[in-house]
Design a protein around this motif. Structure first.
Motif, PDB file in Angstrom:
ATOM      1  N   PRO A   1    -132.013  38.175 -36.402  1.00  0.00           N
ATOM      2  CA  PRO A   1    -130.735  38.441 -35.574  1.00  0.00           C
ATOM      3  C   PRO A   1    -130.688  37.368 -34.284  1.00  0.00           C
ATOM      4  O   PRO A   1    -129.677  37.164 -34.020  1.00  0.00           O
ATOM      5  CB  PRO A   1    -130.639  39.602 -35.608  1.00  0.00           C
ATOM      6  N   ARG A   2    -131.781  37.076 -33.638  1.00  0.00           N
ATOM      7  CA  ARG A   2    -131.556  36.299 -32.524  1.00  0.00           C
ATOM      8  C   ARG A   2    -131.540  34.905 -32.625  1.00  0.00           C
ATOM      9  O   ARG A   2    -131.113  34.317 -31.766  1.00  0.00           O
ATOM     10  CB  ARG A   2    -133.008  36.608 -31.939  1.00  0.00           C
ATOM     11  N   LEU A   3    -131.287  34.390 -33.860  1.00  0.00           N
ATOM     12  CA  LEU A   3    -130.963  32.864 -34.192  1.00  0.00           C
ATOM     13  C   LEU A   3    -129.532  33.011 -34.384  1.00  0.00           C
ATOM     14  O   LEU A   3    -129.143  33.372 -35.380  1.00  0.00           O
ATOM     15  CB  LEU A   3    -131.894  32.730 -35.493  1.00  0.00           C
ATOM     16  N   ARG A   4    -129.007  32.103 -33.594  1.00  0.00           N
ATOM     17  CA  ARG A   4    -127.520  31.972 -33.448  1.00  0.00           C
ATOM     18  C   ARG A   4    -127.137  30.436 -33.224  1.00  0.00           C
ATOM     19  O   ARG A   4    -127.634  30.054 -32.287  1.00  0.00           O
ATOM     20  CB  ARG A   4    -126.761  32.872 -32.700  1.00  0.00           C
ATOM     21  N   PRO A   5    -126.517  29.921 -33.981  1.00  0.00           N
ATOM     22  CA  PRO A   5    -126.140  28.318 -33.753  1.00  0.00           C
ATOM     23  C   PRO A   5    -125.421  28.214 -32.455  1.00  0.00           C
ATOM     24  O   PRO A   5    -124.551  29.158 -32.059  1.00  0.00           O
ATOM     25  CB  PRO A   5    -125.383  27.901 -35.018  1.00  0.00           C
ATOM     26  N   ASP A   6    -125.424  27.040 -31.879  1.00  0.00           N
ATOM     27  CA  ASP A   6    -124.713  27.210 -30.498  1.00  0.00           C
ATOM     28  C   ASP A   6    -123.161  26.974 -30.773  1.00  0.00           C
ATOM     29  O   ASP A   6    -122.356  26.845 -29.744  1.00  0.00           O
ATOM     30  CB  ASP A   6    -125.318  26.041 -29.662  1.00  0.00           C
ATOM     31  N   GLY A   7    -122.822  26.617 -32.067  1.00  0.00           N
ATOM     32  CA  GLY A   7    -121.393  26.315 -32.410  1.00  0.00           C
ATOM     33  C   GLY A   7    -120.849  24.954 -31.805  1.00  0.00           C
ATOM     34  O   GLY A   7    -119.703  24.874 -31.924  1.00  0.00           O
ATOM     35  N   HIS A   8    -121.696  24.031 -31.321  1.00  0.00           N
ATOM     36  CA  HIS A   8    -121.057  22.976 -30.712  1.00  0.00           C
ATOM     37  C   HIS A   8    -121.959  21.746 -31.603  1.00  0.00           C
ATOM     38  O   HIS A   8    -121.383  21.183 -32.497  1.00  0.00           O
ATOM     39  CB  HIS A   8    -121.439  22.533 -29.308  1.00  0.00           C
TER      40      HIS A   8
END
Length: 251
Positions: A166-173
């Motif tokens: 759950p700590r892995l999140r794409p930066d969205g950019h």
């Protein structure tokens, strides 16, 4: 108007003017940039090189070192990570700027170690960086879609356990999504030169990790490098020498 004395002297020379460039080198001028097609010649244009020297720049041999550092080629270095989960799947990043997917990681900044760059890029791209281990692959990347050639290092990492996912999140950019894939699925999403790195040693690394990791090689008191399988020593180290850190196990 400023009363300060000018500290900078700038010279420009055609990129193919070898003698002109050498003359500037002897005078201690450092290369600072290249202007594309900035100088007319005949019916066309040629690139122009920008050289400069500051009042406080060193003289003699030290000046020569700085000059040569400015004119010798600088190749990009890229640090990628082979990130696995407990099932042995590989993590790929879906990017916003190209169709193919890639391993986490990116360009090493000047003065930055490849290992630190690998960890930094993972944090920037996906919010979390598992522990970075040794180097799995060293490869040369040919020029590609406007990028000049580069050297790529692929690091192994600690496996990502379910509690950390759950700590892995794409930066969205730059990174739109993160995908856990089997080796064949990952190969289908990568560039041809990215797939080239998937050699048998990579496939061994993508198997489910051992519950108790062990070192494949160890050094005896006499300087012999011994494999954990009990095979004969690979080589004898020079007195006082130690194996190179961060380069993975010999194969």
């Amino acid at each position: 108007m400023s009363d300060r004395e000018p500290r900078r002297t700038e010279e420009r020379v055609a990129a193919d003017d070898v003698e002109g460039r050498r003359a500037l080198h002897r005078r201690g001028f450092r290369l600072e940039g290249r202007l594309r097609e900035a100088r007319p010649r005949g019916d066309g244009w040629v690139d122009e090189l920008v050289y400069a020297r500051l009042t406080g720049d060193p003289e003699g041999p030290e000046a020569h070192r700085h000059v040569m550092n400015s004119v010798t080629p600088r190749k990009r270095l890229i640090a990628h990570a082979l990130v696995r989960d407990e099932a042995g799947r590989v993590l790929l990043c879906e990017t916003s700027f190209k169709d193919d997917w890639e391993l986490p990681g990116g360009i090493v900044e000047p003065g930055e170690s490849p290992r630190d760059a690998c960890a930094r890029e993972m944090v920037e791209e996906m919010g979390f960086a598992p522990g970075v281990r040794g180097v799995l692959v060293v490869d040369w990347l040919a020029p590609y879609r406007g990028w000049e050639d580069a050297v790529e290092l692929v690091f192994a990492t600690d496996p990502v356990v379910e509690l950390d996912k759950p700590r892995l999140r794409p930066d969205g950019h730059e990174i739109l999504a993160l995908h856990w894939l089997t080796v064949p699925e990952a190969q289908a999403k990568m560039t041809p030169f990215g797939r080239r790195g998937w050699r048998p040693r990579w496939r061994r690394r993508t198997r489910a990790p051992r519950s108790t990791p062990r070192r494949a090689w160890s050094v005896t008191d006499t300087g012999e490098l011994i494999h954990a399988s009990g095979r004969h020593p690979l080589r004898r180290l020079a007195a006082g020498a130690v194996p190179a850190a961060g380069l993975g196990s010999p194969t």
